[in-house]
Design an enzyme around this catalytic site. Sequence first.
Site, PDB file in Angstrom:
ATOM      1  N   ASP A  81      36.176  46.278  45.443  1.00  0.00           N
ATOM      2  CA  ASP A  81      35.279  46.941  46.390  1.00  0.00           C
ATOM      3  C   ASP A  81      34.540  48.053  45.639  1.00  0.00           C
ATOM      4  O   ASP A  81      35.155  48.834  44.923  1.00  0.00           O
ATOM      5  CB  ASP A  81      36.074  47.529  47.548  1.00  0.00           C
ATOM      6  N   THR A  85      32.963  50.901  46.601  1.00  0.00           N
ATOM      7  CA  THR A  85      33.195  52.305  46.945  1.00  0.00           C
ATOM      8  C   THR A  85      34.632  52.715  46.661  1.00  0.00           C
ATOM      9  O   THR A  85      35.560  52.127  47.180  1.00  0.00           O
ATOM     10  CB  THR A  85      32.885  52.544  48.437  1.00  0.00           C
ATOM     11  N   ASP A 141      40.401  50.491  49.196  1.00  0.00           N
ATOM     12  CA  ASP A 141      41.020  51.772  49.556  1.00  0.00           C
ATOM     13  C   ASP A 141      40.805  52.202  50.999  1.00  0.00           C
ATOM     14  O   ASP A 141      41.294  53.245  51.415  1.00  0.00           O
ATOM     15  CB  ASP A 141      40.517  52.882  48.631  1.00  0.00           C
TER      16      ASP A 141
END
Length: 329
Positions: free
Chosen positions: A20, A22, A220
């Site tokens: 991912d 970000t 996250d």
Amino acid sequence: LIKNAASLEFMEKINLLVVDKTGTLTEGKPKLTSIITSNNKDQDQLLQLVASLEKGSEHPLAGAIIEGAKSKNLSLLAIENFQSITGKGVTAKVDGKEIAFGNSKLLEQLNIKEDAELVKQANDLRESGQTVMLVGVDGKAAGIVSVSDPIKKTSKEALHNLRASGIRIVMLTGDNEKTAQAVASQLEIDEIEAGVLPNRKSEVIKKFQEQGFKVAMVGDGINDAPALAQANIGIAMGSGTDIAINSADITLLKGDLTGIVKARKLSQATMKNIRQNLFFAFAYNAIGIPIAAGVLYPFFGILLSPIIASLAMICSSLSVVLNAARLKG
């Protein structure tokens, strides 16, 4: 932090890593970088409206916009009828105005026609790796706001090492494809899955699994939890949400992709060590048990003394323990 032995075994076998964008590839500390308005309208006023709207949002970019408004001493206004539209943006009534803030899909849903000049400027910002959000005020395109999130210094080297070990890398992001491509090119990532809605992340993982890949997923956020659970190995950042950490098999306590390189090396070394230990244990027994049973006595008159047999068993255990201890290095 590796939760179980099965994770070690799977970590050795993965051949595709989905990351991912970000917080995994980037610092996860976005900052407001640009405010552009249509028809030379007041930038501070637009920022005040958007920041007021974003105070009701849980999106990670909301904090950057609110901080940007505070740095200009802009007060946040009261909002009404706040709505969050997953994967598109947010809407609300602010200071008597109907405000829409999000991507082009949101404006399309609200029948707001995009401004050609703003679209051009938005694309220029995206090509530099910035995340761009569109603003609509009372049914008309009013401006754009961009946020940038610096790439972690360790990300490029970590991904290079993983590619060198034969792992295919795919970057997953909800960002526009231009922004995703700009970030991917800096990290030498050839494959991207852009514009992915939060509820589709697990579908992307499943698609790769159906193609025969052993997939590790790094995330996250709350929205990453289903994808982390779907992956063969879910890897959460220690700086991430509790839900993501609980859904993952491995947690990178420092929130750094170099932890994946270390975890893979550890898994390879551990599994190799286990195989060596099994060999030592079986080799001693495969040789010692037949001799103790007297298989050599008819031919050579050799019997294995109980004392020697005991020593052999001690050596078997000692060799296993000493070999396992090498992993500390």
